[in-house]
Every structure is written in C-alpha cells, then in structure tokens.
Design an enzyme around this catalytic site. Structure first.
Site, PDB file in Angstrom:
ATOM      1  N   CYS A   1       0.794  -1.232   0.000  1.00 22.25           N
ATOM      2  CA  CYS A   1       0.000   0.000   0.000  1.00 22.25           C
ATOM      3  C   CYS A   1       0.824   1.278   0.000  1.00 22.25           C
ATOM      4  O   CYS A   1       0.268   2.366  -0.020  1.00 22.25           O
ATOM      5  CB  CYS A   1      -0.956  -0.008   1.181  1.00 22.25           C
ATOM      6  SG  CYS A   1      -1.978  -1.481   1.157  1.00 22.25           S
TER       7      CYS A   1
ATOM      8  N   HIS B   1      -3.006   8.485   5.568  1.00 29.13           N
ATOM      9  CA  HIS B   1      -3.209   7.145   5.029  1.00 29.13           C
ATOM     10  C   HIS B   1      -4.677   6.771   5.323  1.00 29.13           C
ATOM     11  O   HIS B   1      -5.370   6.311   4.447  1.00 29.13           O
ATOM     12  CB  HIS B   1      -2.221   6.178   5.678  1.00 29.13           C
ATOM     13  CG  HIS B   1      -2.280   4.798   5.114  1.00 29.13           C
ATOM     14  ND1 HIS B   1      -2.152   4.553   3.774  1.00 29.13           N
ATOM     15  CD2 HIS B   1      -2.470   3.588   5.705  1.00 29.13           C
ATOM     16  CE1 HIS B   1      -2.255   3.241   3.552  1.00 29.13           C
ATOM     17  NE2 HIS B   1      -2.450   2.639   4.700  1.00 29.13           N
TER      18      HIS B   1
ATOM     19  N   GLU C   1      -1.954   6.140  13.290  1.00 27.92           N
ATOM     20  CA  GLU C   1      -1.549   7.289  12.490  1.00 27.92           C
ATOM     21  C   GLU C   1      -1.768   8.586  13.273  1.00 27.92           C
ATOM     22  O   GLU C   1      -0.917   9.494  13.243  1.00 27.92           O
ATOM     23  CB  GLU C   1      -2.325   7.318  11.166  1.00 27.92           C
ATOM     24  CG  GLU C   1      -1.796   8.400  10.221  1.00 27.92           C
ATOM     25  CD  GLU C   1      -2.392   8.325   8.819  1.00 27.92           C
ATOM     26  OE1 GLU C   1      -3.366   7.559   8.604  1.00 27.92           O
ATOM     27  OE2 GLU C   1      -1.892   9.048   7.941  1.00 27.92           O
TER      28      GLU C   1
ATOM     29  N   LYS D   1      -9.587   8.530   1.170  1.00 30.89           N
ATOM     30  CA  LYS D   1     -10.010   7.143   0.919  1.00 30.89           C
ATOM     31  C   LYS D   1     -11.499   6.983   1.190  1.00 30.89           C
ATOM     32  O   LYS D   1     -12.129   6.042   0.700  1.00 30.89           O
ATOM     33  CB  LYS D   1      -9.210   6.171   1.787  1.00 30.89           C
ATOM     34  CG  LYS D   1      -7.747   6.041   1.341  1.00 30.89           C
ATOM     35  CD  LYS D   1      -7.024   4.943   2.099  1.00 30.89           C
ATOM     36  CE  LYS D   1      -5.605   4.734   1.590  1.00 30.89           C
ATOM     37  NZ  LYS D   1      -4.653   5.775   2.007  1.00 30.89           N
TER      38      LYS D   1
ATOM     39  N   HIS E   1      -9.602   2.653  -0.758  1.00 28.23           N
ATOM     40  CA  HIS E   1      -8.178   2.370  -0.611  1.00 28.23           C
ATOM     41  C   HIS E   1      -7.692   1.690  -1.884  1.00 28.23           C
ATOM     42  O   HIS E   1      -8.035   0.544  -2.154  1.00 28.23           O
ATOM     43  CB  HIS E   1      -7.942   1.474   0.600  1.00 28.23           C
ATOM     44  CG  HIS E   1      -6.476   1.308   0.937  1.00 28.23           C
ATOM     45  ND1 HIS E   1      -5.471   1.925   0.224  1.00 28.23           N
ATOM     46  CD2 HIS E   1      -5.859   0.602   1.924  1.00 28.23           C
ATOM     47  CE1 HIS E   1      -4.292   1.597   0.755  1.00 28.23           C
ATOM     48  NE2 HIS E   1      -4.501   0.798   1.783  1.00 28.23           N
TER      49      HIS E   1
ATOM     50  N   PHE F   1       1.329  -3.171   4.539  1.00 27.45           N
ATOM     51  CA  PHE F   1       1.676  -4.508   5.013  1.00 27.45           C
ATOM     52  C   PHE F   1       3.181  -4.685   4.833  1.00 27.45           C
ATOM     53  O   PHE F   1       3.770  -4.114   3.918  1.00 27.45           O
ATOM     54  CB  PHE F   1       0.990  -5.577   4.156  1.00 27.45           C
ATOM     55  CG  PHE F   1      -0.434  -5.831   4.533  1.00 27.45           C
ATOM     56  CD1 PHE F   1      -1.076  -5.069   5.489  1.00 27.45           C
ATOM     57  CD2 PHE F   1      -1.138  -6.861   3.918  1.00 27.45           C
ATOM     58  CE1 PHE F   1      -2.396  -5.315   5.829  1.00 27.45           C
ATOM     59  CE2 PHE F   1      -2.458  -7.116   4.254  1.00 27.45           C
ATOM     60  CZ  PHE F   1      -3.090  -6.349   5.203  1.00 27.45           C
TER      61      PHE F   1
END
Lengths: 415, 414
Positions: free
Chosen positions: B165, B298, B309, B330, B335, B394
């Site tokens: 990502c 994010h 975050e 998002k 996403h 990830f």
C-alpha cells in the site's frame, strides 16, 4: 584518468558483506568454492513433478536449512522465498560483521528485488479461493502473496527499521535494487543497506515458463544450459537469493571492516520490446552499460570483465553478444565475458547471486567459467573451459530483461 | 544546492474521476465512489462494495495507434493515466530527444491478476491443455511500466515498486531521485491497482473490510473499502519545466521511507515506523512541522491504522497536530492499495494548486482517541504551503511524501 577517489569517502559505496542461498550452496564459503570449481547445479527438478512441462531440468536450492538462520516464531509464518531472503540477509550482515542494535537499527535497510514473488503461495491461495470460494481463503497466506513479504520478514527477524523497499522488474529486479540501494547510501538515508534479490521455482511458474517457450529445449533438441553457445536452445530455470551488504567507504573504514569491492557506477536504460520477449535491439542495453561507465568515470577500455546476462536464450544471448561486439570494437584487448547462468540457471532476480559472484571475483582476482559454453556463438573473450585468474580493476554486472528493461552496475577494486 | 523537481502533468482513473479535472471536482464536492462492484461476482463474499472504476472502456482513453491486444485492466488503466499526464504536461506526442531520457517508475499492485484468475478458473475446470497461457502475459505488475515505456519508446530507466500500500508513494520518491542522480531527464511516476478476486478475498479473510462504506477516524469505523485506480504524474527539474513554458502543479519537496520491523499486517502500536517516515520526509525536504499546512492521511479506517496514524502525527507535530487539517480521501475513492500513494499525491497537488482541503466523508461520531481536525464537514478553501501525504503498508513499509506550493513562472492560479 579521473576516478571515484575524487568523491569524499561518505559518497563512495562499498560492499562489505555477501549473503546467499543458492543452488551452489548457502553462504560465502560453500558458494565460492563450488562456483570457482566450475560446478553446475543444473539437474532434474526434484521439488515437483515436471511431467506436465516440456522441460525437466532446473537449478534448485537444496539442502537449505532455514532453522539455521531463522527463529521458529517467525519461521512458522514464512514462505520459501522469504526464508531464502531472510537467511541471506542474516548471512550478509554477519559476513560484514554488523550486528543490528537499538542504536543502529533505524539506519539499516534493505532494497530487495524479486521478479515473480511467492508464486507458490499465490497459487495456493487462488486454488482455495477459486475452487472452494472466498470462505476457504486462508488469512495466514495473505501477507505472503505480496512481493514485499521477504523484505518485511527479514526486517522482523533481524530487527532493522531503515529504508525497506521491494523492487520488481522481471530480470533486472535485483540489479535495479542494488542501484537504488547504492543511491540510498550516497544520499545518506542509511548507513547499511542490504541489496539484491531472490526468486523461487514453483510448479505453476515452471509450467508457465515452459508454455511461454522460454525454457530449454525450445526446439525439441537436447535440454541444457548453454549461454553464448551455438547449441543454446533456451534457458534452464533456477532459483535462489543473493544479497550484498553495502555501506559508505567512510563507515566501513571507521569500523575497520574488510572491503570486498566498490560499486562505482550504475546505469539504467531500456529498449522497446513486447511484454514477454527479450529486446531485439541492443541499444537500450548499450545505453545502460555506457551510463554505468559514465557514473563510474571510466571508459570502455578500463573494463576488465563482464558478468553477462546471457542465459542460453537464442535472442537474449545474441543481442547481448552483439552489444559487446559493438561496445568493445575499438579495443585491442577485449574484456573477459562470463555468465554463471550455465551453472545456476536463470532465476530472474538472479542478479543478486550474480552480484555476489562478481564481488567475489573482484576480491579474488578470479573469474568463474561459463559452464555449458563449448562452441562460442560470438567472437568475444569468453571465460570458457576453465576459470581465469587475473587482476580485475573495473567489472560490469550486466542486466537485461524480457520486456526491455536494462540495468548495469560497475564493481571496482577498492583502492 | 539540490535541484528542484516539479510536477507538470497528472492523469488518473479512479472511482470518483475519469480524469484529473473530474477527480478535482469530486474531491471538492465530497463525492462517494464506493458502491456495489460488478467486475466479478461478489455473491459468495462477505462484502460487495468497493471503489471500482466504472464504465472503463480502454479504447475511449487509448488512441488506435496503441495495441490493446492481451492488455490487462491494470495495464489499460495505467496507460490511460500515463497518456493523460503526458498530454496534460504538453509533452505528448513525445519528441525523440525527450524519449531518450524519459523513464518510468510505477507502484505496482495486483497487475494482471484479474485476467489470470479467469485463466486459472478455466484451468481448474478444463485442464492444462485447453487453457490459454497467453492470458498470463501481463500477470505481473511490472508489465504496466513495460507496456507504457515500450509503447511510447522511452529509453530511460524502468522500475516497478512493490511495497504493497505504499508502492505508489515510493515510486514518486525514487522517480525524483532518478532525476537528481542523472539517470533520467523526465520521469513518469505513479501507481496502478486493479480490483481482483485475490485482493478482495484477502482483505475479507483478514476481516479488515467494512461491509458498508469506510469511515476514517470515526469512533465506529470497522475497516477499509477496497478500490482500484491508476495515477501517473510527470516529474521534471524546475529548470526544464520553465524552459519549455510548462504549467506547474507543485514541487516534490521530500520523501521518507521506513520500516516497522514489527508485524506483517499490523502497524507498530507505538507508531514508531509512521512517525519516523514523516520525520524522514521533513528532513529530506529541509522542512519543519511549521511548514506543513495539510496532512493527507493514510486513513484506511481500520481501527488500528487510524489510531496509530493519529498517534504518530501527534508525536511528530506536537501541538501543531491540532492546528492543521488531516483528512482521508479514501473515504471517497476507497483504498487503492499500490496506487494510493500516487493517487493521493495527485490529491495533494490538487489541494495545493487549487487551494482547497478535501474532506473526510462518512464520518459520524468522534473517537476520543482520534481527536484531530479531520475535515468532516466538507471541503475548505485554503492557501496551503506544503502538504504531507502518508502511505503505510503490510510488511511494515511506510512512505511519506511532501509536496510544496510553487509560486513562480508556470504556477497555476485558480
């Protein structure tokens, strides 16, 4: 001649460690012994049944014991690609004599290249998903289907928290990763970078390569790996991992590290090519080659040897040989050309293993022979029949990929 | 002094924009692109929604001169965005001297997996002999960069980043460095992510998808919405851009890449990796937190991401964390994984050049632990000096990119 000595030591990138898990063994000692003995790892594939493919040879990593390198806790979750990468990362750091500590962990990173990632895991996941439905999808497998898994696991197992990037660009994945890692050291964003790449053999992937007519024998003749040879008829698929440990010359000197060689240049370029075909035009490769020399501030005449990309493919080997004939045309003495893919097969991110092999060559002043080369298809100065002992000042690692991307690196003796 | 690298062209296909100007309008209006998907049958899945690029017809976006033979959805989406970006930059059709030093860096995702899944389903049904292996020719994500570069005859560097990502953001950073290090004159940089069954099943298996729409920073947020997109930007030295009279969206000021070294699918709860990534980007750009006027988060809307975050932003920004808007777009475009860093790069540059802060939509209830200004009541007009955009992934891969407003010749005035 202007050389890299003009750069301050913190802008010069040196290789201080090598880590590898390859078909010719795991770790520097075994790998270099078998490599320079001219041993071949090409053999009938044992890990899976090749009955559905037209080819049966491969260069497999055998006798690899992940437990020797990886804690049980992390090992349970890891796939084979991640194991090879993590083991190689541990070996490279230990070869360099670097311990990751709370003080240095944010300045240690990895730039990892893989062409295809964990194809075994992806197929396993898709098998369940497509045959039995979404309910059968196994969440444990999810992170391992993503190509950044090996670098992620290596960071978890070894504790380094700096730059962590995975690059995938087919057969130049590892060369590209090394080029970027060197620039991270120069930029000062990391003190230590592991760089290289890995790919694995898996059944589905092997069958697909066979269907795409990449594997020897593409003509129904005898199967084998013969880089630059008139008899070549495709490559033999290989696997394995090779990682370099890079740091600045200043860093290496300060801690009194032994220096294997210096990365003095990198050049990246490309030629247009259809998606799964090797470029037929040597121009993009020549451009990358010359860009690498330019960054190293050397001339074609300064190149002592080339670790070639040739793998036994009719097109690739011919294009690469044509490129060298053009590049070296004006020289009285031609540089040595060798390819280790006759011994180790084509593993796409094999650039990591090849980088280790070239670093060892420069360090020892010795070039491994091109296994499988008996009838040269081009008038180049091949290392064939036996290894060559010679002082290697500047050498080039050549990378050419199907699809058209090219990447070259210059490894030089660190004076 | 370090050369300044600016953005002179942008292109995208995403759930709320078929091109950049439509995307800008949707961001301002707070349009939701998350709805029932129809790329594949979702009957057996727990969830059915996503941010799909609807009504995408490759031929409408890609001229006849380019073959669409065996092209994957990912390759077509990225090719369309690349052509839009080059046209927007005034570079298309490309001149020979530009091609020679033009390179491409793409953040990859599932590549041609959507098509490969059709192949694989056939293979399981009909057996090996009758399956068309040619459907696999664009399987791997590096195919998009190859397809674009070969079609447009670039001779410069090509690279594909696969840091899940954060890949799109990482590609932008490395593209800048390729120019700074003399490897390329002009770079196309971006990301592409197609929807496919594997990704959809994977996030569902991890139970990280909201059945409805994602609600970033909301107290009851319960997961992300999966999306797809392509986003491509043109990066070049300021000098080159000015010499050719290009319009300039903004400047890529700095970026940072770090690793959690904690867990493959969960962020480090202490938020160290995310905080270090923001600090590294600030340091790279020679900036301080006082210079940042908006954070494009994010903000995936998973319980743990938004909390981590927020913590990281507070740790890095101190009291300034409460003074600047933080939003997750998002909530609108979903996403888009490998594309998200590049797509949100476009968001950041639109915010800078068109002077607005895009909102976080779908937010309903305040989370006591997520207590920043998440721009939940619609877009705002604002003069922004610099925007910080986060991408976490990830594998513990974090990338932060900072974009700055550009004021000189070629600046966009709206």
């Amino acid at each position: 001649m202007s050389e890299h000595r003009d750069f301050p030591d913190n802008r010069r990138v040196v290789i201080t460690g090598l880590g590898m898990a390859t078909p010719l063994g795991t770790g520097r000692e075994e790998f270099s012994r078998r490599l320079f003995q001219g041993e071949s790892a090409v053999d009938a594939v044992q890990a899976f049944d090749t009955g559905a493919a037209a080819s049966h040879l491969g260069a497999e990593v055998r006798d690899f014991q992940p437990r020797d390198f990886i804690s049980i806790k992390n090992l349970r979750r890891m796939d084979r690609l991640s194991m090879l990468a993590t083991a190689s990362a541990r070996l490279a750091l230990s070869d360099a004599g670097i311990a990751v500590t709370a003080e240095n962990r944010d300045r240690v990173g990895i730039l990892f290249g893989t062409a295809f990632g964990a194809t075994d895991v992806t197929v396993q996941f898709e098998d369940a998903l497509l045959a039995q439905g979404p309910g059968a999808a196994n969440p444990i497998l999810v992170p391992n289907t993503v190509m950044n898994a090996p670098a992620g696991y290596a960071s978890i197992e070894l504790g380094f928290r700096g730059v962590n990037v995975t690059v995938t660009h087919f057969a130049v994945s590892a060369e590209t990763a090394v080029a970027y890692a060197a620039s991270e050291i120069r930029r000062g964003t990391a003190d230590v970078m592991l760089a290289g790449g890995a790919d694995i053999l898996s059944k589905f992937y092997y069958e697909a390569l066979s269907k795409f007519r990449g594997l020897s024998p593409d003509d129904g003749g005898p199967e084998g790996a013969h880089p630059f040879d008139e008899r070549r008829n495709g490559y033999v698929a290989g696997e394995g991992c090779g990682l370099l440990c890079l740091e600045s010359l200043a860093c290496a000197r300060e801690r009194g590290a032994k220096i294997c060689c210096e990365i003095t240049g990198a050049g990246l370029g490309s030629s247009p090519a259809p998606p799964t075909a090797w470029p037929r035009d040597p121009e993009g490769f020549c451009r990358a080659f010359l860009r690498a020399l330019k960054q190293a501030r050397i001339d074609v005449a300064d190149v002592s040897a080339v670790m070639a990309a040739a793998n036994g493919s009719r097109v690739l080997d011919a294009v690469e040989a044509a490129a060298y004939e053009g590049l070296f045309a004006s020289r009285a003495v031609r540089p040595w050309v060798t390819s280790i893919k006759g011994a180790l097969g084509e593993s796409f991110s094999g650039g990591g293993i090849r980088a280790c092999a070239l670093a060892l060559s420069v360090e020892r002043g010795c070039l491994p022979l091109t296994v499988g080369l008996e009838r040269p298809a081009a008038p180049l100065n091949f290392v064939a029949g036996k290894k060559v002992k010679t002082h290697l000042k500047h050498t080039v690692l050549s990378g050419i990929s199907f699809g058209g991307a090219c990447a070259c690196l210059v490894f030089s003796r660190c004076e | 002094m370090k050369k300044r690298i600016v953005i002179t062209g942008m292109g995208t296909k995403n759930a709320i924009g078929g091109n950049v100007s439509e995307f800008a309008r949707s961001l301002r209006e707070g349009v939701c692109g998350i709805s029932q998907i129809d790329l594949f049958d979702t009957t057996d899945f727990r969830t059915h929604k996503g941010g799909q690029v609807k009504d995408f017809d490759p031929r409408r976006s890609i001229p006849e001169e380019f073959s669409l033979k065996r092209i994957s959805r990912a390759d077509a989406l990225s090719m369309a965005a690349a052509l839009e970006a080059l046209t927007d930059a005034g570079l298309y059709p490309l001149q020979e001297n530009i091609k020679e030093n033009m390179g491409i860096a793409i953040g990859g995702g599932a590549g041609g997996l959507l098509e490969a899944e059709s192949f694989y389903a056939d293979l399981l049904r009909k057996g090996k002999e009758r399956s068309k292996y040619s459907q696999l020719s664009s399987l791997f994500c590096a195919s998009s960069a190859d397809r674009i570069a070969s079609s447009l005859e670039f001779s410069g560097p090509r690279a594909t980043f696969m840091t899940a990502c954060s890949a799109g953001a990482t590609a932008l950073g490395y593209a800048r460095d390729l120019i700074l290090n003399g490897h390329a004159g002009i770079m196309l940089a971006g990301g592409v992510e197609p929807m496919c069954r594997l990704t959809y099943a994977a996030f569902n298996a991890l139970k990280s998808v909201d059945e409805d729409v994602c609600r970033p920073f909301d107290r009851n947020r319960s997961g992300l919405s999966l999306g797809e997109a392509s986003a491509v930007l043109v990066l070049e030295p300021l000098e080159t851009a000015q010499n050719r009279g290009a319009k300039i969206y903004g400047e890529l000021m700095g970026y940072g890449v770090t690793c959690d070294s904690f867990h493959m699918t969960s962020p480090d709860e202490k938020a160290s990796g995310a905080a270090r990534s923001m600090r590294a980007a600030l340091a790279d750009g020679g900036l301080t937190v006082e210079d940042i006027d908006y954070i494009n988060a994010h903000g995936t809307a998973t319980p743990v991401n938004d909390l981590t975050e927020t913590k990281a932003i507070k740790e890095v920004f101190g009291s300034r964390a409460y003074q600047i808007p933080v939003s997750s777009t998002k909530s609108m475009h979903a996403h888009t994984l490998g594309a998200s860093g590049a797509l949100e790069g476009i968001v950041s540059l639109l915010a800078l050049s068109k002077r607005f802060v895009p909102p976080t939509i779908h937010w309903r209830e305040r989370d006591p632990e997520c207590d920043l200004d998440y721009v939940t009541q619609g877009a705002r007009r604002a003069e922004l000096r610099a925007v910080l955009s986060n991408s976490f992934a990830f594998g513990g891969n974090n990338t932060t990119v900072i974009f700055g407003r550009y004021e000189g010749q070629g600046a966009i005035h709206e």
